[in-house]
Design a protein around this motif. Structure first.
Motif: not given
Ligand SMILES: Cc1cc2nc3c(=O)[nH]c(=O)nc-3n(C[C@H](O)[C@H](O)[C@H](O)COP(=O)(O)OP(=O)(O)OC[C@H]3O[C@@H](n4cnc5c(N)ncnc54)[C@H](O)[C@@H]3O)c2cc1C
Length: 504
Positions: A112-113, A121-122, A125, A127, A299, A303, A307, A325, A460-461
């Motif tokens: 669910l998105e 972020a992905t 980001n 790259g 995931a 944010y 929840l 940024q 740094h994910g």
């Protein structure tokens, strides 16, 4: 001014040093902190998400009927959420994730998105897919001990090399612009060189095998056009959204036993327990209806506290949203002159995009400079619908100063955007069952049974999320099989929610 310095130290530019705990002044700033908002409905357009054709899954499953139940509900479609689905498919295929419904012989999973596919972020980001080689080793060892410190590096190496292996083996490395161009830490002062060498020596003393090359100012100037020191190590850059898209498509092909659905533009607004008699444990509310789930995987990164409100704020169990940024700037030289390296210094990070024509001047993806925003330095911000003008000014001026002639002063970027990171007090993610730390009672922890989290990677994910997702899938599989979960050799125990929430 003292407060400013404290905050800068606590929430550094990506890849820079930070200290482990928040002191009183920072705590005071966050006193009464509310949970994070839901992702902003109208985010800035990133180069990654808004280049033509880049996001074919953007609106997948956003209309029509909502899947109303699943064995595993994954909230968030970034690198973490999609990696969870990928590892789930592989665990099923290898027989380590038991099928609960023998009638259908299916494991039902749903992602669910809240917004478009992979638009967090992905999709926004810098790259860089850089497994750290020795950066910040002294800090890691001081905080977590030698063994865990070594694993902080091992998990990144494992994650990045697995991601590269999967993309290459499946034949989509070029589709996702995966480049093994190396990584360069650009050191502007002798003090920074000394610090980097001290980390290097500490890593060697701890027994780590290192792959790093030191370059002095003359070598750097003649080779790369910048009169500063550098240390080069392995690293990749990638189009993150394309990577996640391919991983999702590949996941669907692993096994017919996994029934994987995706519903974009479907924010989860609450997670509530179902009646004890119900087959499923949790009910996820969305504006489109409810989804009943046996397991829930958060995931949601920056944010997460929306929840899980007990994870709001900067405490030991908190994840604080922080805005970063990035911009895409055309260079003034061909790729040969710039190199394919992913660069970082304590101001920012950047790399030139691959080009098809050697004479072409590449687009350079460049991010960082968050301190230019001024207090509170983009901390506790979930609005990625705007950019900060001061940060943008610093980013625009950055490369022409460091690499005279290779970039044009005053040139405007071709895209500029923001995105939301998830920072934690120790600068490492939370992985494992959701526990309530504010109220350390067994019953309270139990009240989240079946909910798991992998989130809070700061800036740094990319080299960590894939492996953290694997771990939560292993944990769920172990629980379903009545086995004890055994940590992989590369997994750092300080990432565990159970270790962090109850510090000894
Ligand atoms: C500007 C910027 C630059 C960065 N640069 C780099 C870099 O170069 N290298 C690197 O390694 N890392 C970098 N990072 C960090 C990296 O991008 C993240 O750590 C990583 O992408 C986190 O992945 P994720 O899947 O956990 O989270 P995200 O990609 O943020 O995914 C979470 C998803 O959850 C969704 N969501 C949230 N709440 C809900 C809800 N209630 N219901 C439904 N959906 C919800 C969001 O919309 C989002 O799509 C950067 C981050 C930013 C913001």
């Amino acid at each position: 001014m003292a407060r400013v310095r404290v905050l800068l130290t606590l929430f550094p530019v990506a890849y820079a040093l930070s200290v482990p705990t928040l002191d009183n002044s920072a705590q005071a700033i966050f006193a009464g902190k509310q949970p994070a908002d839901l992702p902003h409905p109208d985010p800035t357009h990133s180069f990654w998400t808004h280049s033509p054709g880049a996001n074919p899954l953007a609106g997948e499953g956003s209309t029509g009927e909502l899947t109303n139940e699943a064995d595993v509900c994954i909230i968030g479609s970034g690198i973490t959420g999609v990696s969870v689905a990928y590892h789930l498919a592989n665990a099923i295929q290898h027989g380590t994730f038991p099928v609960q419904d023998e009638g259908t012989n299916k494991v039902r999973a749903v992602i669910l998105e809240a917004r478009d596919f992979c638009s967090g972020a992905t999709g926004r980001n810098g790259g860089n897919l850089t497994p750290y080689e020795f950066s910040r080793f002294r800090r890691a060892e001081a905080l977590f001990g030698r063994e865990a410190a070594l694993r902080l590096y091992a998990i990144e190496h494992y994650s990045a090399s697995e991601m590269a292996r999967i993309a290459r083996t499946a034949g989509w490395a070029d589709t996702v612009d995966l480049v093994e161009g190396g990584h360069m830490d650009l050191l502007l002062t002798e003090e920074r060189v000394k610090e980097a060498k001290a980390d290097f020596d500490a890593a060697v003393a701890a027994g780590k095998t290192l792959n790093a090359t030191w370059l002095d100012r003359d070598e750097m100037n003649s080779t790369y056009g910048t009169h500063n020191w550098g240390v080069r190590s392995p690293g990749y850059n990638v189009w993150p959204l394309k990577f996640v898209t391919q991983l999702f498509k590949q996941t669907r092909k692993v096994t017919p036993v996994l029934d994987l659905r995706l519903h974009t533009r479907t924010p989860v607004t609450s997670v509530s327990p179902l009646m004890a008699a119900s087959f499923r444990r949790w009910e996820l509310a969305t504006p489109r209806g409810i989804v009943q789930c046996s397991y829930v995987l958060h995931a949601t990164n920056g944010y997460a506290s929306h929840l899980l409100p007990h994870m709001a704020g900067p405490g030991p169990a908190g994840i604080v949203p922080v805005r970063g940024q990035v911009l895409a700037m055309r260079a003034n030289a061909p790729l040969d002159a710039l190199s394919k390296i992913s660069w970082v210094n304590n101001e920012g990070y950047w790399f030139p995009r691959p080009v098809t024509d050697v004479a072409e001047h590449p687009l350079v993806i460049l991010g960082g400079a968050r301190d230019a925003a001024g207090p509170p330095f983009e901390i506790d911000v979930t609005d990625d619908s705007i950019v900060d003008v001061n940060v943008g000014d610093v980013l625009r001026a950055f490369l022409p100063t460091l690499f005279p002639g290779l970039y044009t002063p005053g040139r405007e970027p071709e895209a500029e955007w923001t995105g939301i990171m998830g920072y934690t007090a120790l600068d490492i993610p939370f992985v494992g069952p959701v526990l309530n730390t504010n109220d350390v009672e067994e019953e309270d922890s139990y009240s989240y049974k079946g909910q798991f989290i992998a989130a809070g990677y700061a800036g740094h994910g990319m080299p960590r999320a894939f492996a953290c997702a694997e771990v939560v899938v292993q944990m769920i599989a172990a629980e379903l099989s009545n086995r004890e979960w055994v940590a992989p050799a590369w997994f750092p125990r300080p990432f565990l929610t159970s270790v962090r929430d109850r510090p000894q």
